[in-house]
Enzyme design. Structure first.
Site, PDB file in Angstrom:
ATOM      1  N   SER A 137       0.828  -1.221   0.000  1.00  0.00           N
ATOM      2  CA  SER A 137       0.000   0.000   0.000  1.00  0.00           C
ATOM      3  C   SER A 137       0.858   1.265   0.000  1.00  0.00           C
ATOM      4  O   SER A 137       2.057   1.234   0.315  1.00  0.00           O
ATOM      5  CB  SER A 137      -0.920   0.004   1.222  1.00  0.00           C
TER       6      SER A 137
HETATM    7  N1  SAM Z   1      -0.117  -3.657   3.925  1.00  0.00           N
HETATM    8  C1  SAM Z   1       0.465  -4.504   2.915  1.00  0.00           C
HETATM    9  C2  SAM Z   1       1.877  -4.087   2.609  1.00  0.00           C
HETATM   10  O1  SAM Z   1       2.416  -3.193   3.274  1.00  0.00           O
HETATM   11  O2  SAM Z   1       2.485  -4.687   1.720  1.00  0.00           O
HETATM   12  C3  SAM Z   1      -0.341  -4.486   1.656  1.00  0.00           C
HETATM   13  C4  SAM Z   1      -1.537  -5.341   1.684  1.00  0.00           C
HETATM   14  S1  SAM Z   1      -2.255  -5.579   0.106  1.00  0.00           S
HETATM   15  C5  SAM Z   1      -2.959  -4.002  -0.280  1.00  0.00           C
HETATM   16  C6  SAM Z   1      -3.670  -6.546   0.562  1.00  0.00           C
HETATM   17  C7  SAM Z   1      -3.330  -7.984   0.898  1.00  0.00           C
HETATM   18  O3  SAM Z   1      -4.498  -8.605   1.415  1.00  0.00           O
HETATM   19  C8  SAM Z   1      -2.890  -8.823  -0.304  1.00  0.00           C
HETATM   20  O4  SAM Z   1      -1.620  -9.350  -0.058  1.00  0.00           O
HETATM   21  C9  SAM Z   1      -3.961  -9.911  -0.390  1.00  0.00           C
HETATM   22  O5  SAM Z   1      -3.452 -11.160  -0.806  1.00  0.00           O
HETATM   23  C10 SAM Z   1      -4.455  -9.960   1.047  1.00  0.00           C
HETATM   24  N2  SAM Z   1      -5.793 -10.538   1.235  1.00  0.00           N
HETATM   25  C11 SAM Z   1      -6.902 -10.427   0.479  1.00  0.00           C
HETATM   26  N3  SAM Z   1      -7.925 -11.116   1.037  1.00  0.00           N
HETATM   27  C12 SAM Z   1      -7.441 -11.668   2.186  1.00  0.00           C
HETATM   28  C13 SAM Z   1      -7.994 -12.474   3.220  1.00  0.00           C
HETATM   29  N4  SAM Z   1      -9.264 -12.875   3.208  1.00  0.00           N
HETATM   30  N5  SAM Z   1      -7.209 -12.850   4.246  1.00  0.00           N
HETATM   31  C14 SAM Z   1      -5.910 -12.473   4.302  1.00  0.00           C
HETATM   32  N6  SAM Z   1      -5.329 -11.707   3.352  1.00  0.00           N
HETATM   33  C15 SAM Z   1      -6.074 -11.301   2.317  1.00  0.00           C
END
Ligand code: SAM
Length: 220
Positions: free
Chosen positions: A68
């Site tokens: 993000s």
């Molecule tokens: N904060 C993170 C970083 O600094 O890199 C970025 C997160 S990214 C925007 C969102 C993440 O949520 C992705 O890696 C995705 O695979 C994960 N995600 C989506 N649905 C999910 C779920 N139900 N449980 C866990 N992770 C999930």
């Protein structure tokens, strides 16, 4: 002086500029700015995008996911008011960068990611930096992590069609949760607070996150 020292200095300068940008966007909490200074973002990103590591932008990390935007992550941290005794749940470990920032501010961080490879990479980066207070889980974060509940703060880093009830249930009294809720393209970032027997909530800003997939999220 070897080439490593030279490149360390280059990263340091880029990181200072990023911190300045974050400050200009209204983040003035010194502990949060210090966390950004202490965590080298490039170590959490694939080498192919290292040159973009200190841009205030979302960066692709593979598997259709992104790390993000740092100023948005800073807004999460400041809005939640994470304290040194807090136990925090993060849904969506992604690169592990936000996890590492949290680890500097909280007592313990529990972070769930559904893509195994991302969780493995995040673990490697956290271990390399010897971050001691983080537990990672591969699974569906829409059901939370009941084993360590309740949490003082919950950060959801992916966009939900509605608020997963299990996450609200795992908030401690006085606990806060930030979660993007809305459509697949655009969402409202909502702040929930557990108070007395119920919950209060307010909109913090508009945002655009990757979808939260899972039992109480979007269909996979
Ligand atoms: N904060 C993170 C970083 O600094 O890199 C970025 C997160 S990214 C925007 C969102 C993440 O949520 C992705 O890696 C995705 O695979 C994960 N995600 C989506 N649905 C999910 C779920 N139900 N449980 C866990 N992770 C999930």
């Amino acid at each position: 002086m070897g080439p490593d020292a030279l490149s360390d200095r280059r990263w340091e300068r880029a990181r200072r500029e990023l911190i300045e940008t974050i400050r200009e966007r209204g983040i003035d909490d010194l502990e949060i700015l210090r966390a950004f200074d202490l965590v080298p973002r490039h170590l959490f990103l694939p080498e192919a995008v290292h040159h973009r590591a200190y841009e205030d932008a979302p960066i692709p990390i593979g598997f259709g996911q992104t790390a993000s935007q740092p100023s948005l992550q800073a807004l999460y941290l400041q809005t939640l008011g994470i304290g040194p005794n807090d136990r925090v749940l993060e849904v969506g470990t992604g690169s592990g960068y936000q996890t590492a920032l949290l680890a500097h501010l909280a007592a313990h961080v529990y972070s769930i990611e559904r893509v195994r490879e991302l969780s493995v990479r995040a673990r490697a980066a956290l271990d390399r930096l010897r971050v001691p207070n983080v537990a990672l889980l591969v699974g569906d974060g829409t059901v939370g992590w009941s084993r360590y509940a309740p949490y003082d703060a919950i950060l959801v880093a992916a966009a939900a069609p509605q608020v997963p009830p299990a996450l609200l249930a795992q908030l401690a009294p006085g606990g806060r949760m930030l979660i993007p809720v809305g459509g697949r393209e655009e969402q409202r970032l909502l702040l929930y607070r557990r108070s007395g027997e119920g919950f209060e909530h307010e909109e913090v800003t508009r945002c655009a996150f990757v979808p939260l997939l899972g039992r109480f999220g979007w269909a996979e």
